[in-house]
Motif scaffolding. Structure first.
Motif, PDB file in Angstrom:
ATOM      1  N   LYS A  12       0.836  -1.198   0.000  1.00  0.00           N
ATOM      2  CA  LYS A  12       0.000   0.000   0.000  1.00  0.00           C
ATOM      3  C   LYS A  12       0.877   1.257   0.000  1.00  0.00           C
ATOM      4  CE  LYS A  12      -4.147  -1.882   1.189  1.00  0.00           C
ATOM      5  NZ  LYS A  12      -5.196  -1.859   0.235  1.00  0.00           N
ATOM      6  N   GLN A  15      -0.674   4.780   0.852  1.00  0.00           N
ATOM      7  CA  GLN A  15      -0.850   5.146   2.252  1.00  0.00           C
ATOM      8  C   GLN A  15       0.462   5.595   2.874  1.00  0.00           C
ATOM      9  OE1 GLN A  15      -2.812   1.881   4.222  1.00  0.00           O
ATOM     10  NE2 GLN A  15      -4.665   2.114   3.013  1.00  0.00           N
ATOM     11  N   ASN A  94       1.230  -1.172  -7.621  1.00  0.00           N
ATOM     12  CA  ASN A  94      -0.200  -1.480  -7.740  1.00  0.00           C
ATOM     13  C   ASN A  94      -0.748  -0.875  -9.029  1.00  0.00           C
ATOM     14  OD1 ASN A  94      -0.459  -2.804  -5.228  1.00  0.00           O
ATOM     15  ND2 ASN A  94      -0.612  -0.845  -4.175  1.00  0.00           N
ATOM     16  N   GLN A 102     -12.557  -4.370 -11.681  1.00  0.00           N
ATOM     17  CA  GLN A 102     -12.734  -4.083 -10.255  1.00  0.00           C
ATOM     18  C   GLN A 102     -14.194  -4.231  -9.843  1.00  0.00           C
ATOM     19  OE1 GLN A 102      -9.575  -4.553  -9.107  1.00  0.00           O
ATOM     20  NE2 GLN A 102     -10.404  -3.262  -7.501  1.00  0.00           N
ATOM     21  N   GLU A 119     -14.963  -6.962   9.182  1.00  0.00           N
ATOM     22  CA  GLU A 119     -13.885  -7.381   8.275  1.00  0.00           C
ATOM     23  C   GLU A 119     -14.400  -7.471   6.837  1.00  0.00           C
ATOM     24  OE1 GLU A 119     -11.229 -10.132  11.357  1.00  0.00           O
ATOM     25  OE2 GLU A 119     -12.902 -11.039  10.261  1.00  0.00           O
ATOM     26  N   ALA A 122     -14.850  -3.952   5.547  1.00  0.00           N
ATOM     27  CA  ALA A 122     -13.547  -3.350   5.226  1.00  0.00           C
ATOM     28  C   ALA A 122     -13.044  -3.867   3.878  1.00  0.00           C
ATOM     29  CB  ALA A 122     -12.534  -3.650   6.324  1.00  0.00           C
ATOM     30  N   LYS A 123     -13.226  -5.151   3.622  1.00  0.00           N
ATOM     31  CA  LYS A 123     -12.812  -5.730   2.338  1.00  0.00           C
ATOM     32  C   LYS A 123     -13.603  -5.110   1.190  1.00  0.00           C
ATOM     33  CE  LYS A 123     -10.466  -8.595  -0.158  1.00  0.00           C
ATOM     34  NZ  LYS A 123      -9.053  -8.317  -0.397  1.00  0.00           N
ATOM     35  N   ARG A 125     -15.020  -2.159   1.119  1.00  0.00           N
ATOM     36  CA  ARG A 125     -14.587  -0.761   0.949  1.00  0.00           C
ATOM     37  C   ARG A 125     -13.241  -0.686   0.229  1.00  0.00           C
ATOM     38  NH1 ARG A 125     -16.867   1.234   6.699  1.00  0.00           N
ATOM     39  NH2 ARG A 125     -18.811   2.095   5.895  1.00  0.00           N
ATOM     40  N   GLU A 126     -12.342  -1.606   0.548  1.00  0.00           N
ATOM     41  CA  GLU A 126     -11.032  -1.636  -0.100  1.00  0.00           C
ATOM     42  C   GLU A 126     -11.183  -1.890  -1.600  1.00  0.00           C
ATOM     43  OE1 GLU A 126      -7.115  -4.506  -0.107  1.00  0.00           O
ATOM     44  OE2 GLU A 126      -8.249  -4.328   1.739  1.00  0.00           O
ATOM     45  N   ILE A 127     -12.016  -2.837  -1.969  1.00  0.00           N
ATOM     46  CA  ILE A 127     -12.224  -3.153  -3.383  1.00  0.00           C
ATOM     47  C   ILE A 127     -12.942  -2.002  -4.086  1.00  0.00           C
ATOM     48  CG2 ILE A 127     -13.379  -4.726  -4.994  1.00  0.00           C
ATOM     49  CD1 ILE A 127     -12.976  -6.932  -2.809  1.00  0.00           C
ATOM     50  N   GLU A 129     -12.732   1.098  -3.671  1.00  0.00           N
ATOM     51  CA  GLU A 129     -11.897   2.286  -3.912  1.00  0.00           C
ATOM     52  C   GLU A 129     -11.607   2.497  -5.386  1.00  0.00           C
ATOM     53  OE1 GLU A 129      -8.277   2.222  -1.646  1.00  0.00           O
ATOM     54  OE2 GLU A 129      -9.331   2.223   0.256  1.00  0.00           O
ATOM     55  N   ASP A 130     -11.402   1.417  -6.136  1.00  0.00           N
ATOM     56  CA  ASP A 130     -11.043   1.524  -7.548  1.00  0.00           C
ATOM     57  C   ASP A 130     -12.226   1.337  -8.489  1.00  0.00           C
ATOM     58  OD1 ASP A 130      -8.310   1.970  -7.018  1.00  0.00           O
ATOM     59  OD2 ASP A 130      -7.969  -0.182  -6.779  1.00  0.00           O
TER      60      ASP A 130
END
Length: 181
Positions: A12, A15, A94, A102, A119, A122-123, A125-127, A129-130
């Protein structure tokens, strides 16, 4: 405070660069980049950018420095701005996935056995993002429900009028906690 070195194993880097900027600004480590169009100011801008890039390069480990040198080649990394280096490193580590891919990954994401609601969220939200969703909240809500492993919880949420993502999260977390107790 301290900031760990950026290494090539950091998955990452975006970040880390955000944290580096906050660290350097908080500790007044950056040279102020003047504004203007005169020849004298352009020289000052170049000098400030060079010092800021040199500062950045002292916070990366040896392998990352080698990677940065190769990404900047044939130029010396100090001839690049921090933002140019950040973009090159992040794109290298990345590479940006295309939006349809995506979105497909997002749509196929399911809560795993033993994965908590938070959890799973969170997964998602992470995916997301793109994914560049126009209607982020409604897409998150739809996938949160569709990907949930508990059919009982899905039914409760689907029967709720005017359901929002925040309400769905609160209900799912509360249900999960009551099952644990």
């Amino acid at each position: 405070g301290n900031l760990e070195s950026l290494s090539v194993t950091n998955s990452k880097p975006e970040q880390w660069f955000e944290r580096f900027r906050m660290f350097a600004e908080t500790n007044n480590l950056f040279e102020v980049v003047p504004e203007g169009e005169t020849a004298e100011i352009r020289v000052q801008i170049t000098a400030a950018n060079t010092k800021n890039t040199q500062l950045l390069l002292t916070y990366v480990d040896g392998n990352m420095y080698s990677l940065i040198k190769s990404l900047c080649s044939p130029d010396n990394p100090t001839t690049r701005t921090m933002d140019q280096i950040r973009t090159a490193v992040c794109d290298h580590i990345n590479p940006k996935a295309n939006k349809p891919t995506q979105r497909y990954v997002f749509a196929e994401t399911r809560q795993l056995h033993g994965q908590s609601v938070n959890e799973f969220l969170a997964k998602l939200r992470e995916i997301a993002e793109d994914c560049e969703f126009e209607h982020y909240e409604s897409r998150m809500l739809d996938q949160f429900i569709a990907g949930m492993k508990s059919d009982k919880m899905k039914q409760k949420l689907l029967c709720t009028d005017n359901l929002t993502l925040n309400v769905a999260i609160r209900k799912a977390v509360a249900e999960e906690q009551s099952i644990k107790e």
